[in-house]
Enzyme design. Structure first.
Site, PDB file in Angstrom:
ATOM      1  N   ASP A 106       0.805  -1.219   0.000  1.00  0.00           N
ATOM      2  CA  ASP A 106       0.000   0.000   0.000  1.00  0.00           C
ATOM      3  C   ASP A 106       0.844   1.277   0.000  1.00  0.00           C
ATOM      4  O   ASP A 106       0.312   2.366  -0.136  1.00  0.00           O
ATOM      5  CB  ASP A 106      -0.928  -0.001   1.223  1.00  0.00           C
ATOM      6  N   SER A 113      -6.589   5.695   0.240  1.00  0.00           N
ATOM      7  CA  SER A 113      -6.965   4.407  -0.343  1.00  0.00           C
ATOM      8  C   SER A 113      -8.455   4.161  -0.159  1.00  0.00           C
ATOM      9  O   SER A 113      -9.016   4.414   0.915  1.00  0.00           O
ATOM     10  CB  SER A 113      -6.177   3.283   0.332  1.00  0.00           C
ATOM     11  N   GLN A 149      -5.422  -1.456  -6.678  1.00  0.00           N
ATOM     12  CA  GLN A 149      -5.909  -0.502  -5.683  1.00  0.00           C
ATOM     13  C   GLN A 149      -6.565   0.678  -6.387  1.00  0.00           C
ATOM     14  O   GLN A 149      -6.103   1.119  -7.440  1.00  0.00           O
ATOM     15  CB  GLN A 149      -4.765   0.006  -4.815  1.00  0.00           C
TER      16      GLN A 149
END
Length: 292
Positions: free
Chosen positions: A208, A233, A283
């Site tokens: 991430d 995110s 993502q």
């Protein structure tokens, strides 16, 4: 281990057992002003993995970030044992803070099987030796400190950019990047009890950190990124293809196929140094220009 990695492994990812299928985690003493998304996903993976036997490794996780996390308060992880089948095991995890859900995740585990195999080849890439190590750049003078200590954050990862660093003043950068990444120190053997899950959780944490940068590169000049845009995110998915060590160098090949509507989509492939594709990541994140 570096001090930051020691804290990640020995404290942040070592969740407290509260009750059957209920766990409690905390943020590191040195943290962002909101909980890093990779930390929440990694802690949720710890919680899910503790309810599954070691002989069924995780093969995928899918998470949604619903609210910002508070780094000063603990996070409670509640695990739902959705399915225990002959080949697959499914777990759902809900992360709760201040009485509200901040993150949900589904994780799937599979009994090892033989089957057909192919993989996308690793692109030709310079190795990590000689590349500048990435540490959190200094807090811009025109912005308040964005860590709980008011200082630059020390990451538990060794990250080295091949193409572009987010604070470079390069213009006209394409929506892609290559990054070498590994844990900043030696982790326990994956063959040890709980070792394989730990390497998965550290990779989940790492996945991430840099991915959304590829969606931002074409739109802001490097050094202005922290000032001009805000990132968050929205969802995160990882597929684990083959065994790996998170403390060995992994090449993270990242690309953003689309940005629009205040969101950016990014995809990533993680290769071991010998060219083996070990994981894939997708993502989507919120990308908003800051008002002057």
């Amino acid at each position: 281990m570096s001090k930051a990695l020691d804290e990640l492994v020995g404290d942040v990812l070592d969740l407290e057992d509260i009750e059957r299928d209920i766990f409690r985690g905390r943020s590191p003493q040195e943290s962002l002003l909101r909980v890093f998304g990779g930390q929440v996903a990694a802690q949720a993976m710890v919680a899910a993995g503790r309810t599954v036997d070691d002989d069924r490794p995780v093969h995928s996780l899918h998470g949604y970030f619903l609210r910002p996390g508070d780094p000063f308060a603990p996070i409670v992880y509640e695990v739902d044992r959705a399915r225990d089948g002959r080949s697959f095991t499914t777990r759902r995890v809900t992360a709760v803070q201040h009485g509200e859900t901040i993150f949900t995740m589904s994780a799937s585990f599979q009994r090892p099987e033989e089957g057909v195999e192919h993989q996308a080849p690793m692109p030709g890439t310079p190795g990590p030796d000689g590349l500048a190590r990435r540490d959190m750049p200094p807090v811009p003078a025109d912005r308040p400190a964005f860590t709980t200590t008011g200082k630059a954050l020390t990451w538990p990862l060794d990250v080295r950019y091949v193409d572009h660093a987010p604070w470079d003043d390069t213009v006209d950068r394409p929506p892609r990047n290559r990054v070498w990444i590994r844990a900043d120190g030696e982790l326990p053997d994956p063959a040890a009890p709980g070792g394989r899950l730990l390497h998965v959780c550290v990779l989940t944490y790492a996945s991430d950190l840099t991915l959304l940068e590829s969606a931002v590169f074409p739109h802001v000049q490097g050094g202005a990124a922290a000032r001009d845009v805000s990132l968050a995110s929205l969802d995160h998915a990882v597929w684990f293809h083959r065994p790996f060590r998170a403390d060995d160098w992994l090449l993270y090949v990242q690309e953003s196929p689309n940005a629009g509507g205040g969101r950016g989509l990014a995809t990533g492939r993680l290769y071991s140094a010998d060219g083996t594709l070990v994981a894939s990541v997708v993502q989507e994140g919120l990308i908003r220009r800051r008002r002057p």
